[in-house]
Scaffold this motif. Structure first.
Motif, PDB file in Angstrom:
ATOM      1  N   UNK A  40     -11.204   2.166   2.624  1.00 11.42           N
ATOM      2  CA  UNK A  40      -9.937   2.355   2.155  1.00 11.42           C
ATOM      3  C   UNK A  40      -9.165   3.478   2.813  1.00 11.42           C
ATOM      4  N   UNK A  41      -9.908   4.852   2.927  1.00  7.79           N
ATOM      5  CA  UNK A  41      -9.597   5.897   3.259  1.00  7.79           C
ATOM      6  C   UNK A  41      -9.257   5.600   4.669  1.00  7.79           C
ATOM      7  N   UNK A  62       4.055  -1.768   2.581  1.00  4.54           N
ATOM      8  CA  UNK A  62       3.484  -2.629   1.544  1.00  4.54           C
ATOM      9  C   UNK A  62       1.871  -2.469   1.530  1.00  4.54           C
ATOM     10  N   UNK A  63       1.341  -2.368   2.821  1.00  2.00           N
ATOM     11  CA  UNK A  63      -0.208  -2.243   2.845  1.00  2.00           C
ATOM     12  C   UNK A  63      -0.517  -0.839   2.213  1.00  2.00           C
ATOM     13  N   UNK A  67      -3.335   0.097  -0.660  1.00  2.00           N
ATOM     14  CA  UNK A  67      -4.392   0.975  -0.327  1.00  2.00           C
ATOM     15  C   UNK A  67      -4.343   2.198  -1.211  1.00  2.00           C
ATOM     16  N   UNK A  68      -3.385   2.752  -1.554  1.00  2.00           N
ATOM     17  CA  UNK A  68      -3.162   3.820  -2.172  1.00  2.00           C
ATOM     18  C   UNK A  68      -3.449   3.678  -3.683  1.00  2.00           C
ATOM     19  N   UNK A  74      -1.890   6.540  -7.659  1.00  2.00           N
ATOM     20  CA  UNK A  74      -0.835   5.860  -8.152  1.00  2.00           C
ATOM     21  C   UNK A  74       0.562   6.663  -7.639  1.00  2.00           C
ATOM     22  N   UNK A  75       0.455   7.917  -7.872  1.00  2.00           N
ATOM     23  CA  UNK A  75       1.467   8.894  -7.702  1.00  2.00           C
ATOM     24  C   UNK A  75       2.046   8.538  -6.366  1.00  2.00           C
ATOM     25  N   UNK A  76       1.094   8.613  -5.432  1.00  2.00           N
ATOM     26  CA  UNK A  76       1.607   8.304  -3.930  1.00  2.00           C
ATOM     27  C   UNK A  76       1.978   6.929  -3.690  1.00  2.00           C
ATOM     28  N   UNK A  77       1.395   5.938  -4.309  1.00  2.00           N
ATOM     29  CA  UNK A  77       1.878   4.690  -4.425  1.00  2.00           C
ATOM     30  C   UNK A  77       3.243   4.499  -4.698  1.00  2.00           C
TER      31      UNK A  77
END
Length: 102
Positions: A40-41, A62-63, A67-68, A74-77
């Motif tokens: 994921x990273x 969207x990807x 990934x986030x 979740x904050x960044x997402x």
């Protein structure tokens, strides 16, 4: 990558990147390869690089959200979701993503 031959897929995709570092389909495919193989990273690095060339690419945004979420960020997402919703309000997955995040 669909056949879980991730190393071979990486080789081919890196060759395409070497020839044209701005080709957006390469970033999509390489991010999928890394995501599907659990990296994921690395998938996030690939998408972030793609976004430098194509900052509001719908698929990339969207990807990045997915990934986030996988990285438990979740904050960044949510921030990326806001970018996606602003740039592509009619995205077919917007409601599903919103339900995942909020």
């Amino acid at each position: 990558a669909w056949n879980r031959e991730y190393e071979k897929a990486r080789e081919y995709l890196h060759e395409v990147q070497r020839r044209d570092s701005t080709y957006n389909d390469t970033y999509n495919a390489l991010a999928d390869t890394e995501y599907w193989s659990g990296n994921y990273s690395v998938a996030l690095e690939v998408i972030n690089t793609g976004l430098t060339f194509h900052p509001v690419n719908e698929s990339f945004l969207q990807k990045k959200i997915n990934i986030l979420i996988a990285l438990d960020r979740s904050g960044e997402a949510k921030i990326t979701f806001t970018e996606l919703k602003k740039a592509h309000p009619s995205n077919q997955n917007i409601d599903e993503l919103e339900n995942q995040l909020f």
